[in-house]
Write a protein that holds these residues in place. Structure first.
Motif, PDB file in Angstrom:
ATOM      1  N   THR A  33       0.853  -1.188   0.000  1.00  0.00           N
ATOM      2  CA  THR A  33       0.000   0.000   0.000  1.00  0.00           C
ATOM      3  C   THR A  33       0.892   1.243   0.000  1.00  0.00           C
ATOM      4  O   THR A  33       0.961   1.978   0.983  1.00  0.00           O
ATOM      5  N   PRO A  34       1.601   1.450  -1.105  1.00  0.00           N
ATOM      6  CA  PRO A  34       2.507   2.599  -1.149  1.00  0.00           C
ATOM      7  C   PRO A  34       1.747   3.920  -1.028  1.00  0.00           C
ATOM      8  O   PRO A  34       0.670   4.082  -1.603  1.00  0.00           O
ATOM      9  N   ARG A  35       2.312   4.837  -0.248  1.00  0.00           N
ATOM     10  CA  ARG A  35       1.734   6.173  -0.089  1.00  0.00           C
ATOM     11  C   ARG A  35       2.724   7.162  -0.680  1.00  0.00           C
ATOM     12  O   ARG A  35       3.857   7.302  -0.193  1.00  0.00           O
ATOM     13  N   ALA A  36       2.310   7.856  -1.719  1.00  0.00           N
ATOM     14  CA  ALA A  36       3.166   8.834  -2.388  1.00  0.00           C
ATOM     15  C   ALA A  36       2.714  10.248  -2.030  1.00  0.00           C
ATOM     16  O   ALA A  36       1.521  10.506  -1.853  1.00  0.00           O
ATOM     17  N   ARG A  37       3.702  11.138  -1.906  1.00  0.00           N
ATOM     18  CA  ARG A  37       3.436  12.557  -1.642  1.00  0.00           C
ATOM     19  C   ARG A  37       4.313  13.384  -2.573  1.00  0.00           C
ATOM     20  O   ARG A  37       5.374  12.929  -3.009  1.00  0.00           O
ATOM     21  N   ILE A  38       3.879  14.616  -2.838  1.00  0.00           N
ATOM     22  CA  ILE A  38       4.572  15.427  -3.828  1.00  0.00           C
ATOM     23  C   ILE A  38       4.456  16.910  -3.523  1.00  0.00           C
ATOM     24  O   ILE A  38       3.526  17.350  -2.842  1.00  0.00           O
ATOM     25  N   SER A  39       5.412  17.684  -4.046  1.00  0.00           N
ATOM     26  CA  SER A  39       5.344  19.140  -3.975  1.00  0.00           C
ATOM     27  C   SER A  39       6.093  19.733  -5.166  1.00  0.00           C
ATOM     28  O   SER A  39       7.244  19.375  -5.408  1.00  0.00           O
ATOM     29  N   GLU A  40       5.429  20.592  -5.909  1.00  0.00           N
ATOM     30  CA  GLU A  40       6.108  21.321  -6.983  1.00  0.00           C
ATOM     31  C   GLU A  40       6.690  22.585  -6.370  1.00  0.00           C
ATOM     32  O   GLU A  40       6.005  23.300  -5.651  1.00  0.00           O
ATOM     33  N   THR A  49       9.166  22.976 -18.157  1.00  0.00           N
ATOM     34  CA  THR A  49      10.001  22.278 -17.186  1.00  0.00           C
ATOM     35  C   THR A  49       9.557  22.655 -15.780  1.00  0.00           C
ATOM     36  O   THR A  49       9.329  23.824 -15.488  1.00  0.00           O
ATOM     37  N   SER A  50       9.455  21.635 -14.910  1.00  0.00           N
ATOM     38  CA  SER A  50       9.079  21.910 -13.520  1.00  0.00           C
ATOM     39  C   SER A  50       9.963  21.081 -12.591  1.00  0.00           C
ATOM     40  O   SER A  50      10.578  20.100 -12.997  1.00  0.00           O
ATOM     41  N   HIS A  51      10.005  21.503 -11.321  1.00  0.00           N
ATOM     42  CA  HIS A  51      10.881  20.894 -10.320  1.00  0.00           C
ATOM     43  C   HIS A  51      10.024  20.421  -9.156  1.00  0.00           C
ATOM     44  O   HIS A  51       9.169  21.160  -8.666  1.00  0.00           O
ATOM     45  N   TRP A  52      10.286  19.185  -8.717  1.00  0.00           N
ATOM     46  CA  TRP A  52       9.425  18.524  -7.750  1.00  0.00           C
ATOM     47  C   TRP A  52      10.226  17.816  -6.676  1.00  0.00           C
ATOM     48  O   TRP A  52      11.337  17.357  -6.925  1.00  0.00           O
ATOM     49  N   THR A  53       9.615  17.670  -5.510  1.00  0.00           N
ATOM     50  CA  THR A  53      10.069  16.743  -4.483  1.00  0.00           C
ATOM     51  C   THR A  53       8.969  15.710  -4.352  1.00  0.00           C
ATOM     52  O   THR A  53       7.777  16.054  -4.325  1.00  0.00           O
ATOM     53  N   TRP A  54       9.350  14.438  -4.302  1.00  0.00           N
ATOM     54  CA  TRP A  54       8.376  13.335  -4.244  1.00  0.00           C
ATOM     55  C   TRP A  54       8.915  12.289  -3.299  1.00  0.00           C
ATOM     56  O   TRP A  54      10.124  12.046  -3.257  1.00  0.00           O
ATOM     57  N   ASP A  55       8.029  11.685  -2.514  1.00  0.00           N
ATOM     58  CA  ASP A  55       8.458  10.552  -1.691  1.00  0.00           C
ATOM     59  C   ASP A  55       7.395   9.476  -1.707  1.00  0.00           C
ATOM     60  O   ASP A  55       6.257   9.700  -2.141  1.00  0.00           O
ATOM     61  N   CYS A  56       7.798   8.267  -1.262  1.00  0.00           N
ATOM     62  CA  CYS A  56       6.878   7.137  -1.287  1.00  0.00           C
ATOM     63  C   CYS A  56       7.297   6.108  -0.251  1.00  0.00           C
ATOM     64  O   CYS A  56       8.488   5.889  -0.024  1.00  0.00           O
ATOM     65  N   THR A  57       6.298   5.474   0.359  1.00  0.00           N
ATOM     66  CA  THR A  57       6.531   4.397   1.315  1.00  0.00           C
ATOM     67  C   THR A  57       6.577   3.064   0.567  1.00  0.00           C
ATOM     68  O   THR A  57       6.373   3.014  -0.652  1.00  0.00           O
ATOM     69  N   ALA A  58       6.789   1.997   1.315  1.00  0.00           N
ATOM     70  CA  ALA A  58       6.986   0.668   0.740  1.00  0.00           C
ATOM     71  C   ALA A  58       5.845   0.218  -0.157  1.00  0.00           C
ATOM     72  O   ALA A  58       4.671   0.476   0.120  1.00  0.00           O
ATOM     73  N   GLY A  59       6.237  -0.458  -1.237  1.00  0.00           N
ATOM     74  CA  GLY A  59       5.272  -1.032  -2.166  1.00  0.00           C
ATOM     75  C   GLY A  59       5.935  -1.273  -3.512  1.00  0.00           C
ATOM     76  O   GLY A  59       7.076  -0.882  -3.745  1.00  0.00           O
ATOM     77  N   ARG A  60       5.190  -1.922  -4.383  1.00  0.00           N
ATOM     78  CA  ARG A  60       5.665  -2.165  -5.748  1.00  0.00           C
ATOM     79  C   ARG A  60       4.551  -1.747  -6.689  1.00  0.00           C
ATOM     80  O   ARG A  60       3.391  -2.135  -6.508  1.00  0.00           O
ATOM     81  N   PHE A  61       4.912  -0.941  -7.689  1.00  0.00           N
ATOM     82  CA  PHE A  61       3.908  -0.398  -8.595  1.00  0.00           C
ATOM     83  C   PHE A  61       4.536  -0.062  -9.936  1.00  0.00           C
ATOM     84  O   PHE A  61       5.745   0.096 -10.055  1.00  0.00           O
ATOM     85  N   ARG A  62       3.687   0.049 -10.926  1.00  0.00           N
ATOM     86  CA  ARG A  62       4.128   0.499 -12.254  1.00  0.00           C
ATOM     87  C   ARG A  62       3.850   1.986 -12.339  1.00  0.00           C
ATOM     88  O   ARG A  62       2.927   2.496 -11.714  1.00  0.00           O
ATOM     89  N   TRP A  63       4.665   2.687 -13.131  1.00  0.00           N
ATOM     90  CA  TRP A  63       4.483   4.124 -13.314  1.00  0.00           C
ATOM     91  C   TRP A  63       4.692   4.438 -14.782  1.00  0.00           C
ATOM     92  O   TRP A  63       5.684   4.017 -15.366  1.00  0.00           O
ATOM     93  N   TYR A  64       3.745   5.177 -15.373  1.00  0.00           N
ATOM     94  CA  TYR A  64       3.875   5.552 -16.783  1.00  0.00           C
ATOM     95  C   TYR A  64       4.398   6.977 -16.882  1.00  0.00           C
ATOM     96  O   TYR A  64       3.858   7.893 -16.260  1.00  0.00           O
TER      97      TYR A  64
END
Length: 141
Positions: A33-40, A49-64
């Motif tokens: 159950t990965p939990r992702a968070r983000i901030s531009e 072009t944009s700049h981001w900080t992103w984090d995520c907890t444990a899990g396995r997932f696909r990303w497009y």
């Protein structure tokens, strides 16, 4: 965000960033159950072009990736896999580039935090036109 002495430079410290939830598409989650968070925290004047900080907890997932993305891992680690290629482990200080148009499987064992630069791909014909205009301006100086 903390502007530096030069007004066109933006310095961002970890304490400056307030991340908000960015739920991963449930259809993309393979396990956990990965939990992702983000901030531009920054964007180019032309919006490509944009700049981001992103984090995520444990899990396995696909990303497009529908845009180009360059990352630097600043905390934790992740193992990524593109299609049938061998997996690649990214740890603190490692950088990676994901061109638009690819699916990538992310396996976050515990936690990962990244700084990302996201760029909307510009069609080749537009790049040639922009580069040509830039060269002409440079010659006129």
């Amino acid at each position: 965000m903390t502007p530096t002495a030069a007004s066109s430079v933006l310095k961002v410290a970890r304490s400056d960033i307030s991340l908000t939830d960015q739920p991963i598409n449930p259809d993309w989650i393979l396990e956990g159950t990965p939990r992702a968070r983000i901030s531009e925290w920054g964007e180019s004047p032309d919006g490509t072009t944009s700049h981001w900080t992103w984090d995520c907890t444990a899990g396995r997932f696909r990303w497009y990736y529908d845009v180009d993305e360059t990352i630097v891992v600043v905390a934790g680690a992740v193992t990524i896999r593109v299609d049938d290629e061998p997996p690649v482990r990214l740890e603190v200080g490692d950088a990676a580039y994901f061109p638009a148009g690819h699916w990538v499987t992310w396996h976050v064992e515990e936690y990962v935090r990244k700084q990302a630069v996201v760029r909307v791909p510009v069609p080749r014909t537009m790049r040639l036109a922009v580069n040509g205009i830039g060269r002409r301006k440079h010659r006129l100086r």
